[in-house]
Design a protein around this motif. Structure first.
Motif, mmCIF file in Angstrom:
data_model
loop_
_atom_site.group_PDB
_atom_site.id
_atom_site.type_symbol
_atom_site.label_atom_id
_atom_site.label_comp_id
_atom_site.label_asym_id
_atom_site.label_seq_id
_atom_site.Cartn_x
_atom_site.Cartn_y
_atom_site.Cartn_z
ATOM 1 N N MET A 80 -1.649 11.516 25.814
ATOM 2 C CA MET A 80 -1.794 10.738 27.001
ATOM 3 C C MET A 80 -2.196 9.801 25.966
ATOM 4 N N ALA A 81 -1.835 8.101 26.435
ATOM 5 C CA ALA A 81 -2.751 7.129 26.469
ATOM 6 C C ALA A 81 -4.495 7.946 26.643
ATOM 7 N N SER A 82 -4.117 7.669 27.342
ATOM 8 C CA SER A 82 -6.172 7.553 27.743
ATOM 9 C C SER A 82 -6.388 8.506 26.800
ATOM 10 N N ALA A 83 -5.886 9.655 26.394
ATOM 11 C CA ALA A 83 -6.353 10.591 25.309
ATOM 12 C C ALA A 83 -7.143 9.729 24.216
ATOM 13 N N LEU A 84 -5.436 8.932 23.955
ATOM 14 C CA LEU A 84 -5.288 8.234 22.967
ATOM 15 C C LEU A 84 -6.186 6.815 22.379
ATOM 16 N N THR A 85 -6.503 6.605 23.789
ATOM 17 C CA THR A 85 -7.809 5.928 23.644
ATOM 18 C C THR A 85 -9.436 5.954 23.823
ATOM 19 N N GLY A 86 -9.780 7.135 24.367
ATOM 20 C CA GLY A 86 -10.913 7.746 23.861
ATOM 21 C C GLY A 86 -11.631 8.160 25.332
ATOM 22 N N PHE A 87 -10.992 8.398 26.169
ATOM 23 C CA PHE A 87 -11.490 8.272 27.133
ATOM 24 C C PHE A 87 -11.059 9.612 27.311
ATOM 25 N N THR A 88 -10.922 10.669 26.992
ATOM 26 C CA THR A 88 -11.152 12.517 26.605
ATOM 27 C C THR A 88 -12.190 12.798 26.611
ATOM 28 N N SER A 89 -12.863 11.998 24.359
ATOM 29 C CA SER A 89 -13.715 11.946 24.202
ATOM 30 C C SER A 89 -15.161 11.049 24.655
ATOM 31 N N GLU A 91 0.761 -0.790 -0.157
ATOM 32 C CA GLU A 91 -0.293 -0.201 -0.173
ATOM 33 C C GLU A 91 1.330 1.458 -0.185
ATOM 34 N N ASP A 92 0.545 2.523 -0.173
ATOM 35 C CA ASP A 92 1.427 3.858 -0.250
ATOM 36 C C ASP A 92 1.588 3.932 1.180
ATOM 37 N N VAL A 93 2.839 3.710 1.547
ATOM 38 C CA VAL A 93 3.087 3.890 2.944
ATOM 39 C C VAL A 93 2.535 4.904 3.329
ATOM 40 N N GLN A 94 3.060 6.375 2.914
ATOM 41 C CA GLN A 94 2.771 7.558 3.256
ATOM 42 C C GLN A 94 1.851 7.737 3.797
ATOM 43 N N GLN A 95 0.663 7.837 2.895
ATOM 44 C CA GLN A 95 -0.751 7.214 3.229
ATOM 45 C C GLN A 95 -1.254 6.462 4.466
ATOM 46 N N ARG A 96 -0.338 5.487 4.923
ATOM 47 C CA ARG A 96 -1.114 4.239 6.060
ATOM 48 C C ARG A 96 -0.713 5.023 7.085
ATOM 49 N N LEU A 97 0.267 5.450 6.937
ATOM 50 C CA LEU A 97 0.810 5.583 8.595
ATOM 51 C C LEU A 97 0.662 7.334 8.317
ATOM 52 N N ALA A 98 -0.150 8.740 7.028
ATOM 53 C CA ALA A 98 -0.631 9.427 7.804
ATOM 54 C C ALA A 98 -1.942 9.042 7.863
ATOM 55 N N ARG A 99 -2.880 8.204 7.322
ATOM 56 C CA ARG A 99 -3.774 7.995 8.387
ATOM 57 C C ARG A 99 -3.791 7.462 10.444
ATOM 58 N N VAL A 100 -3.254 7.206 10.052
ATOM 59 C CA VAL A 100 -3.186 5.727 11.382
ATOM 60 C C VAL A 100 -2.287 8.219 12.441
ATOM 61 N N SER A 101 -1.484 8.520 11.887
ATOM 62 C CA SER A 101 -1.844 9.900 12.491
ATOM 63 C C SER A 101 -2.706 10.781 12.464
ATOM 64 N N ARG A 102 -3.838 11.002 11.263
ATOM 65 C CA ARG A 102 -4.916 11.910 11.602
ATOM 66 C C ARG A 102 -5.709 11.048 12.849
ATOM 67 N N PHE A 103 -5.553 9.944 12.477
ATOM 68 C CA PHE A 103 -6.884 8.856 13.248
ATOM 69 C C PHE A 103 -6.720 9.659 14.816
ATOM 70 N N TYR A 104 -4.816 9.519 15.064
ATOM 71 C CA TYR A 104 -4.686 9.861 16.839
ATOM 72 C C TYR A 104 -4.890 11.451 17.069
ATOM 73 N N SER A 105 -5.083 12.258 15.943
ATOM 74 C CA SER A 105 -5.578 13.991 16.491
ATOM 75 C C SER A 105 -6.759 14.037 16.483
ATOM 76 N N GLY A 106 -7.827 12.543 15.958
ATOM 77 C CA GLY A 106 -8.972 12.565 16.078
ATOM 78 C C GLY A 106 -9.637 12.588 14.956
ATOM 79 N N GLU A 107 -9.518 12.676 13.351
ATOM 80 C CA GLU A 107 -10.303 13.254 12.671
ATOM 81 C C GLU A 107 -10.786 11.545 12.588
ATOM 82 N N ASP A 108 -12.325 11.922 12.499
ATOM 83 C CA ASP A 108 -13.586 10.779 12.864
ATOM 84 C C ASP A 108 -12.165 9.834 13.879
ATOM 85 N N SER A 109 -12.358 9.676 15.038
ATOM 86 C CA SER A 109 -12.302 9.329 15.558
ATOM 87 C C SER A 109 -11.919 9.429 17.208
#
Ligand code: GLC
Length: 654
Positions: free
Chosen positions: A458-467, A419-437
């Motif tokens: 923080m792990a709790s923010a990334l795993t969904g506690f904050t939201s 797959e396109d590496v850049q796109q794949r990792l960028a998707r993950v990065s966007r996921f953790y910055s809260g885009e549709d997640s």
């Protein structure tokens, strides 16, 4: 090149450095260690430095001085630490056991100062911590200092945190509680107000040679063509112009962190001496910062060079001679294939000892990818590419730390699914910055939204506690946090809890208003200790308590399971569902099965089918986490994990 002096003359230098009043038993012990480690030490140092001297004789004299310094360090070592050296020499696997647990924090964020750290020992004991990594506490540069990673003095404590005496007392108090203190040792650079840098600025030729400096851009430009960037946004490039010396100085990180020139033997000798002095204060482990960058070579990324490994191996040999109770831990945030070398190897022809511990940064980053993608294909590649540990070494397994989660180390694995590496990792990065997640982190150091660098939070923010709004969402957030910690407990290594995760502590955006921190968003996940949450840790109605209790429980179970010691073999299994990560720890005679569902959907697994091909008698399994029968066909609910042992053959301590 032949050894110009006999080995005995080198040994004599070591012993001469020790006090003549040292008991003969001690001299004998040290002589034995010397015999064991000197051949490797000589070989490494000769390769690195012999050509820097006029002739072999001059090199030998330098090496004798170095050994004399090591001998002197032994003479200065307190009796209690000499005793510890001896105990650990007799039990070299002590740090690889299933009871080992690390905890990592900033002194001030955790407890104000070093005395405060002593007050928090009961909390560490409640978790079962055996190893405390205090982030940099040595005297740091005035003003911005990268959270203490710009050291101004290796022999002084940052005044806000206390004194050297406080450090010694903290080490003692921790040791009495069964906890080893780990200190950062920032090997790659010093602050621009460290005396060596000041002397260099003042024109002292000896100290100018402690750094890499270039009168114009020609060499820096040639290097830059191959170099990466650690902080592309706030500290672009790898060289900084220093007016005082009218030269470009090598600064891999911030402009005020000057890379040390390890081509200069004096740098190696001075840094080794500084480390041994700290060891004599009672520090039992050193986190060797940025080890990958120690050696620069034109035309390369200047990372992971063979000489960087020789420097670490030589340092290890000297530590094994002068303070063998001490551990070295490599911080090398590099691709999976480059990681194992930092632990040395058990090559058939030669045993190479490097660091005792190394961060498994790929595993950490890949576990976050698996969570975002609800698919374990990438992390399976990382697990498959992780070789068995060399003797007497261990991974450091973790979920979060004070740095960003760097995605780029995963490029080799990320491209395996074509797959396109850049796109794949960028998707993950966007996921953790809260885009549709559910995640509430931020991208780190990426000006271009398409680029991938890192993620902070923080792990709790990334795993969904904050939201999380509903009880169900909070439950799922907790499951995700425990899933990642569970992996770090079972993989095979020393797990590390990052301060605040045990209380599900959230992001702290206050750094934006603090001048010395505002440019660096890693401060988002460096909150101060939250006493309120701490007080809630046993309040059964709170989410903090649910996390805290579950973590303590998992850690308790872990300590009973011999299969979870670092050295126990691990076998990656391939369940049909891509959402599940599965591996076996231990032998087929007494296996432990780790199954983890990285998705929010239920997944069923037929254990007999999973183990087809292994010589394991079909029988019922027991989930060690809840002590319930698991049968032979299990269903993993959302983000659930199972630690299964055979019902009649658990392998747990009585
Ligand atoms: C390491 C540290 C990081 C620091 C850098 C420079 O990577 O973990 O926090 O910024 O080294 O010292």
């Amino acid at each position: 090149m032949s050894v110009p002096f006999t080995t005995d003359r080198f040994l004599a230098s070591l012993l001469a450095g020790m006090s003549p009043t040292m008991p003969s038993g001690m001299r004998e012990r040290v002589s034995n260690r010397f015999q064991q480690h000197f051949p490797v030490l000589y070989q490494d140092l000769q390769h690195l430095y012999a050509k820097k001297f006029a002739d072999e004789h001059a090199f030998a004299l330098w090496l004798m001085d170095l050994l004399c310094m090591a001998g002197n360090s032994i003479a200065q070592r307190p009796a209690l630490l000499l005793e510890l050296d001896q105990q650990r020499s007799e039990d070299r696997e002590w740090f690889t056991k299933e009871n080992m647990l690390g905890y990592c924090c900033y002194v001030d964020r955790f407890a104000g100062d070093l005395k405060g750290v002593q007050q928090r020992i009961p909390h560490l004991q409640e978790l079962g911590v055996t190893y405390l990594h205090l982030l940099p506490f040595l005297k740091a540069r005035a003003g911005e200092n990268d959270g203490g990673f710009a050291v101004a003095d290796f022999d002084a404590i940052e005044p806000r945190f206390g004194t050297m005496q406080d450090l010694e007392q903290t080490c003692d108090a921790l040791r009495k509680a069964g906890i080893s203190l780990c200190s950062d040792f920032i090997l790659n650079h010093v602050a621009d107000d460290h005396p060596w840098a000041i002397a260099a600025k003042n024109g002292d030729a000896r100290y100018r040679d402690y750094f890499y400096h270039y009168p114009d851009r020609s060499e820096p430009d040639a290097f830059e063509k191959h170099l990466g960037q650690v902080f592309p946004q706030v500290a672009p490039g790898n060289f900084s112009y220093v007016l005082d010396i009218q030269a470009w100085v090598w600064t891999t990180f911030y402009p005020y962190q000057w890379d040390l020139n390890y081509r200069n033997p004096a740098v190696f000798a001075d840094m080794t001496a500084a480390l041994l002095r700290l060891a004599n204060r009672g520090v039992e482990a050193f986190r060797l910062d940025s080890t990958a960058f120690l050696w620069k070579r034109a035309g390369t990324k200047c990372m992971n060079q063979p000489e960087a490994h020789q420097i670490l191996q030589a340092l290890r040999s000297l530590v094994d001679i002068a303070a063998p109770g001490v551990l070295l831990k490599a911080e090398a945030i590099v691709e999976t294939s480059d990681l194992p070398a930092y632990l040395g190897s058990n090559d058939e022809t030669r045993i190479i000892k490097e660091c005792h511990l190394a961060y498994h940064s790929s595993l950490m980053a890949a576990s976050w990818v698996a969570l975002a993608e609800q698919d374990t294909s990438l992390i399976r590649h990382v697990v498959a590419a992780t070789p068995a540990l060399p003797e007497q070494s261990s991974w450091l397994t973790y979920v979060r730390c004070h740095d960003d989660i760097g995605w780029n180390v995963l490029r080799p694995e990320a491209c395996l699914e074509a797959e396109d590496v850049q796109q794949r990792l960028a998707r993950v990065s966007r996921f953790y910055s809260g885009e549709d997640s559910y995640a509430r982190g931020q991208s780190f150091q990426a000006t271009d939204p398409g680029a991938v660098h890192g993620t902070v939070g923080m792990a709790s923010a990334l795993t969904g506690f904050t939201s999380a709004q509903t009880a169900e969402e909070k439950y799922l957030a907790r499951q995700r946090l425990l899933l990642l910690y569970g992996l770090s407990f079972c993989f095979g290594g020393m797990p590390l809890i990052y301060m605040g995760d045990e209380l599900a502590q959230e992001n702290d955006a206050a750094y934006q208003h603090i001048t010395a921190q505002a440019v660096d968003s890693r401060w988002l996940h460096r909150p101060a200790w939250d006493e309120n949450l701490y007080q809630q840790r046993h309040d059964s109605l709170s989410h903090t308590a649910a996390v805290f209790d579950a973590l303590c429980h998992m850690l308790h179970v872990r300590r009973q399971l011999l299969q979870l010691a670092a050295a126990t073999p691990r076998q990656l299994l391939t369940p049909a569902s891509p959402a599940v990560l599965a591996f076996m720890r231990g032998s087929t005679k007494q296996p432990l099965l780790y199954l983890a569902n990285f998705s929010e959907n239920n997944v069923s697994i037929d254990i007999n089918a999973l183990l087809a091909g292994y010589d394991i008698p079909a029988q019922a399994w027991l989930n060690q986490l809840d002590r319930l029968d698991a049968g032979t066909c299990v269903t993993l609910t959302a983000y659930a994990q199972l630690w299964l042992t055979q019902k009649n053959n658990p392998g747990a301590k009585a």
